[in-house]
Design an enzyme around this catalytic site. Structure first.
Site, PDB file in Angstrom:
ATOM      1  N   ASN A 176      -6.481  -1.377  -0.993  1.00  0.00           N
ATOM      2  CA  ASN A 176      -7.061  -0.357  -0.117  1.00  0.00           C
ATOM      3  C   ASN A 176      -8.502  -0.635   0.288  1.00  0.00           C
ATOM      4  O   ASN A 176      -8.843  -0.573   1.460  1.00  0.00           O
ATOM      5  CB  ASN A 176      -6.991   1.016  -0.790  1.00  0.00           C
ATOM      6  CG  ASN A 176      -7.636   2.087   0.061  1.00  0.00           C
ATOM      7  OD1 ASN A 176      -7.099   2.477   1.090  1.00  0.00           O
ATOM      8  ND2 ASN A 176      -8.804   2.551  -0.338  1.00  0.00           N
TER       9      ASN A 176
ATOM     10  N   HIS B 140       1.769   4.925  -2.934  1.00  0.00           N
ATOM     11  CA  HIS B 140       1.877   6.304  -2.453  1.00  0.00           C
ATOM     12  C   HIS B 140       3.288   6.854  -2.627  1.00  0.00           C
ATOM     13  O   HIS B 140       3.517   7.821  -3.346  1.00  0.00           O
ATOM     14  CB  HIS B 140       1.459   6.385  -0.980  1.00  0.00           C
ATOM     15  CG  HIS B 140      -0.004   6.216  -0.763  1.00  0.00           C
ATOM     16  ND1 HIS B 140      -0.874   7.271  -0.616  1.00  0.00           N
ATOM     17  CD2 HIS B 140      -0.771   5.098  -0.667  1.00  0.00           C
ATOM     18  CE1 HIS B 140      -2.103   6.828  -0.444  1.00  0.00           C
ATOM     19  NE2 HIS B 140      -2.066   5.497  -0.473  1.00  0.00           N
TER      20      HIS B 140
ATOM     21  N   HIS C  74      -3.992   0.069  -6.442  1.00  0.00           N
ATOM     22  CA  HIS C  74      -4.386   0.750  -5.206  1.00  0.00           C
ATOM     23  C   HIS C  74      -5.756   0.300  -4.725  1.00  0.00           C
ATOM     24  O   HIS C  74      -5.974   0.095  -3.532  1.00  0.00           O
ATOM     25  CB  HIS C  74      -4.381   2.266  -5.399  1.00  0.00           C
ATOM     26  CG  HIS C  74      -4.744   3.007  -4.155  1.00  0.00           C
ATOM     27  ND1 HIS C  74      -6.025   3.423  -3.889  1.00  0.00           N
ATOM     28  CD2 HIS C  74      -4.002   3.372  -3.078  1.00  0.00           C
ATOM     29  CE1 HIS C  74      -6.050   4.023  -2.710  1.00  0.00           C
ATOM     30  NE2 HIS C  74      -4.839   4.004  -2.192  1.00  0.00           N
TER      31      HIS C  74
ATOM     32  N   ILE D 195      -5.121   7.630  -3.379  1.00  0.00           N
ATOM     33  CA  ILE D 195      -5.176   8.145  -2.009  1.00  0.00           C
ATOM     34  C   ILE D 195      -5.636   7.047  -1.073  1.00  0.00           C
ATOM     35  O   ILE D 195      -6.460   6.238  -1.417  1.00  0.00           O
ATOM     36  CB  ILE D 195      -6.107   9.362  -1.868  1.00  0.00           C
ATOM     37  CG1 ILE D 195      -7.522   9.045  -2.372  1.00  0.00           C
ATOM     38  CG2 ILE D 195      -5.564  10.555  -2.587  1.00  0.00           C
ATOM     39  CD1 ILE D 195      -8.497  10.119  -2.095  1.00  0.00           C
TER      40      ILE D 195
ATOM     41  N   HIS E  23       0.828  -1.210   0.000  1.00  0.00           N
ATOM     42  CA  HIS E  23       0.000   0.000   0.000  1.00  0.00           C
ATOM     43  C   HIS E  23       0.867   1.267   0.000  1.00  0.00           C
ATOM     44  O   HIS E  23       0.957   1.967  -0.995  1.00  0.00           O
ATOM     45  CB  HIS E  23      -0.942  -0.017   1.203  1.00  0.00           C
ATOM     46  CG  HIS E  23      -1.967   1.070   1.165  1.00  0.00           C
ATOM     47  ND1 HIS E  23      -2.694   1.441   2.265  1.00  0.00           N
ATOM     48  CD2 HIS E  23      -2.378   1.900   0.165  1.00  0.00           C
ATOM     49  CE1 HIS E  23      -3.521   2.425   1.942  1.00  0.00           C
ATOM     50  NE2 HIS E  23      -3.338   2.719   0.673  1.00  0.00           N
TER      51      HIS E  23
END
Length: 907
Positions: free
Chosen positions: A761, A570, A757, A907, A565
């Site tokens: 997530n 990120h 992602h 995000i 992650h």
């Protein structure tokens, strides 16, 4: 493009010269560079006017001479979002009051062409915008222009904000041209006008490669990029719009406490991607003499370029206030509930009570109530002054309270859980470590052929399993073992190197067959390793197996949060964002293609440095390996991260989960047919790659356009040599010489920020919201590792208590669950690319058709996922009735009709 509409009118036109070289930027409030450059309001030399050709501010904005000529009437409609922060106690915004006194916007049309007669920049055409109406939080302004017939194509609109506050411009539409409306996408904050402030120009949606830039816009394209790069000096202030690089030198806080000092990440000793530079002063503590490169955290200035911050006008569930409030207000409130933060759960019913009864929070204090911070988790008892923190029952637990105990689920989650990208095919036997045996003990695994064949008896031999590619491993042995000694020096935690071996049965399920836990020579004790297998007869063995699975789950959780992650989606993405803003103009088609994938990532990453991955932050206090968590991510980045392996097909091939096969769908034959992450992911990858291929081929029909694109080449070079400087000499970086090279690079970046992602997530709370299923740390060693007779007796008498004491404490569990609930809310900020086309992509028919094809495939994929989830047969196969894995989990958004697929933004 000629601006006449067939029946031109005759009127008076007010024009202004346009400066060609804006001055160097000072430290002033900024904006998103999306479709914008800057125009100076002070003195500037008019091109070709000679040394004395200065143009005053009065001449630039309002006192130019007029002339009679043929014009076309053009109306500009400006859409401004009403920031909630500007609403006063009287229900009126500052904007409303200021408008009464004539405060509004001035708009200036900029021609894309030089003057045909003089060869100079054409004068701008000015108009005053007036407010017309408010609709659903949007404020509309209108301005009228008389555009000369020889003005040429509009290249942009300069906006001057007369309001006393910054205003968020959504878009500008110019109506009246013969070829239809001209669209200008803003999505940016425009700061109030001030002496010597920079005027802002927003470009139209027409994209240009550098070599195709209209001659009237070339200098502004170049100047924009120069200003965005900055000069690498000074401290960045809120509102700045400079993108630059720095190492991770702000995770520690030695000025506050010496124990909070942390090494700088980035460089030969601790390789790491680069972050966005903030330029704060160095630490003042004595430790700064030893490490003069650490940056002070004083003042809480974690700089984010203005329009990369969360927008205050976004009416979303997940925003900066939500995350920062959870980290700074909700978690301290949770901490006060527990007298002893190290206290474990006394029984499993105590864990269940978090969902059934909740926890009484302390009396409400002044400021935002915790119900505003965690609205999903906190219910208010009307007759009490206190709130109750009551966690939502995860979907997995709602279907089966004991799903986490089952071996089928332990195996299934490696391919269909929240971390489905780590399992690998066993390619060699026996398993061997690559670490130095003199330091870490014998290289060969203790999982023997005999142990495996006892578990797969009745199916086949080990040799047959290897030939049929039926053995898989979750291998955290070499990655974690070097940190075992360091982690065990910390209070209340432990660590092992681990391997978990799985057998892929003919029925298509993953059967765990063995777990190996290893401790290197430590504190005078010899190397220790032990193999655990599913119990067959004895209760003691059954509980030891449960404990071994808990340790492996802890390792998988830590790796998931730190690597799958944080690092991959990120941290490693941040250099892409910085380089895109520094090297690709807002006019560039590739900038516009990438922009939706990067939205708000810098904001999330800055907040992570502030309170998630920092010294004594959430990760260090609740996730293995605690204090050394980010150093572990640095070590794994240095050893394992490769850009080319971030592409889904190459990642699957590297892990042995697929082989190239031209006759198979997607050109790959999966080693394990039922692998939802790969099944859904490859469909998405192909659709994404086709969309990007169509887009790239539209703008780059000739390979020479790739090599001659100076901005594009500078972008890729900077990503490799600056953003990922510690990897700059690696031979595996892709070259960028052809459209196919560019397609592969862009698809990889887009996949990481979207599909990958989404995979790691969305399911964080569904799987991690129940601590026994995904424990974030282990607090006790295995009872048979050098355990005393008393410890072994305790385990024999109360094995359930030992398992509970191995799990995180009550405080750690509640803290993690609150954070995971918020982080899983990323979904509500996702872009519905399966439903809505990004406006900045323009309205060219070929682009529209390519996007519609991609959108249609996304809708088909969503339908396939829905059908799969509705199939009882598949649910039974997944075990425990737990719904199958969804790569692209549909979410709902107020005001959005129809179904969409969340696709982008990391995000």
């Amino acid at each position: 493009t000629d601006c006449t509409n067939g029946s031109p009118t005759t009127s008076t036109t007010t024009t202004q010269p346009h400066p060609s070289s804006p001055p160097t930027q000072s430290s002033n409030p900024g904006r998103r560079r999306n479709n914008m450059v800057v125009v100076a309001s002070g003195d500037s030399k008019k091109p070709g006017a000679g040394s004395g050709g200065k143009v005053s501010k009065a001449t630039l904005f309002g006192n130019a001479s007029t002339a009679k000529e043929q014009t076309v009437d053009v109306k500009a409609v400006v859409t401004v979002m009403q920031p909630t922060a500007l609403i006063s106690d009287f229900g009126l915004g500052v904007e409303d009051i200021s408008s009464w006194f004539g405060k509004t916007f001035h708009l200036h049309l900029v021609s894309a062409q030089l003057d045909k007669k003089t060869g100079l920049v054409q004068p701008m055409i000015k108009a005053h915008a007036k407010k017309t109406k408010e609709v659903d939080g949007e404020i509309k302004y209108e301005a009228k222009f008389n555009v000369p017939s020889d003005f040429g194509e509009v290249g942009g609109v300069v906006v001057v904000n007369e309001h006393p506050n910054e205003m968020f411009l959504k878009n500008i539409v110019l109506n009246g041209f013969i070829n239809g409306p001209v669209h200008v996408i803003c999505d940016s904050w425009v700061h109030p006008d001030a002496p010597n402030a920079y005027k802002r120009i927003f470009f139209t949606t027409k994209s240009y490669l550098p070599s195709e830039t209209p001659n009237g816009m070339t200098k502004y394209r170049e100047e924009e990029l120069r200003l965005l790069r900055g000069n690498g000096q000074g401290e960045r202030k809120k509102g700045d719009r400079i993108y630059d690089y720095d190492v991770y030198n702000d995770l520690g806080d030695p000025d506050s406490k010496t124990s909070l000092a942390r090494p700088v990440l980035g460089g030969k000793e601790n390789p790491y991607p680069r972050r966005c530079r903030s330029g704060r002063p160095r630490t003042k503590s004595a430790l700064s003499l030893v490490d003069p490169f650490s940056e002070s955290r004083g003042g809480g200035n974690f700089y984010v370029p203005r329009d990369d911050e969360f927008s205050e006008v976004k009416d979303k569930c997940f925003n900066s206030n939500t995350l920062s409030s959870v980290l700074r207000a909700a978690l301290p409130a949770v901490e006060t509930i527990f007298i002893d933060p190290d206290l474990g759960f006394p029984h499993f019913a105590a864990i269940d009570s978090l969902y059934d009864q909740g926890l009484n929070l302390p009396p409400r204090q002044a400021g935002a109530p915790i119900t505003d911070i965690l609205p999903r988790l906190v219910r208010t008892i009307a007759e009490q002054a206190n709130d109750v923190l009551q966690f939502v029952l995860p979907d997995t637990l709602e279907r089966d309270r004991f799903f986490w105990l089952k071996d089928e689920q332990f195996g299934r989650q490696t391919v269909a859980g929240v971390n489905p990208c780590c399992i690998e095919l066993v390619k060699e036997w026996p398993l061997k470590s690559k670490l130095d045996p003199k330091v870490y003990g014998p290289a060969e695994s203790a999982i023997t052929t005999q142990i495996v064949e006892r578990q797969i008896r009745g199916f086949m031999t080990l040799d047959e399993a290897m030939k049929q590619k039926r053995l898989f491993v979750l291998d955290y042995h070499d990655l974690f073992l070097p940190f075992v000694g360091l982690v065990r020096q910390q209070k209340g935690t432990t660590l092992y190197g681990s391997r978990a071996l799985f057998f892929h049965t003919p029925e298509g399920t993953l059967k765990p067959v063995a777990i190996e836990l290893t401790r290197p020579p430590l504190d005078g004790k010899p190397h220790w390793k032990k193999v655990y297998t599913p119990a067959t007869c004895y209760a003691t063995d059954e509980w030891l197996w449960k404990l071994a699975k808990a340790h492996v789950a802890t390792h998988d959780v830590g790796y998931h949060q730190l690597i799958s992650h944080w690092l991959r989606t990120h941290c490693c993405t941040e250099p892409y964002i910085i380089a895109t803003n520094r090297q690709l103009s807002a006019m560039h088609p590739i900038y516009r293609l990438l922009l939706p994938h990067f939205r708000y990532t810098l904001e999330i990453n800055a907040q992570a440095r502030q309170a998630l991955i920092n010294a004594d932050g959430v990760i260090e206090s609740c996730f293995a390996p605690l204090k050394y968590a980010i150093q572990l991510s640095s070590a794994i980045y240095g050893q394992n991260w490769r850009f080319d392996y971030e592409a889904l097909p190459k990642d699957l091939i590297r892990r042995g989960m697929a082989v190239e096969d031209a006759s198979s769908p997607h050109g790959l034959k999966l080693t394990m047919e039922d692998y939802p992450y790969a099944n859904d992911g490859l469909i998405f990858w192909d659709a994404l790659k086709q969309w990007i291929t169509d887009y790239v081929n539209h703008y780059y029909p000739d390979p020479t356009l790739i090599t001659s694109d100076a901005e594009l080449q500078a972008w890729w070079t900077e990503i490799r040599t600056v953003g990922h400087a510690d990897k700059k000499d690696e031979p595996w970086w892709p070259s960028l010489n052809t459209p196919s090279d560019l397609v592969e690079i862009l698809t990889t970046i887009a996949w990481v920020a979207s599909g990958h992602h989404a995979a790691v997530n969305f399911g964080q709370y569904a799987f991690g919201g129940y601590t026994p299923n995904r424990p974030t740390i282990a607090r006790k060693n295995m009872p048979d590792e050098d355990g005393t007779d008393e410890e072994w007796k305790q385990f024999m008498e109360r094995p359930e208590t030992v398992l509970l004491e191995t799990f995180p404490s009550q405080f750690q569990a509640a803290k993690v669950m609150a954070v995971l609930d918020v982080l899983s809310g990323h979904a509500v900020d996702e872009e519905y690319v399966g439903q809505v086309m990004e406006p900045s992509w323009g309205d060219e028919p070929l682009i529209k058709a390519a996007f519609e094809k991609f959108s249609g495939r996304m809708m088909e994929l969503e339908g396939e996922i829905d059908a799969r989830n509705a199939n009882p047969e598949l649910k039974n196969r997944n075990g425990a009735g737990v719904c199958p894995y969804e790569l692209l989990k549909p979410v709902s958004e107020p005001g959005v009709t129809g179904k969409g697929v969340p696709y982008s933004i990391s995000i």
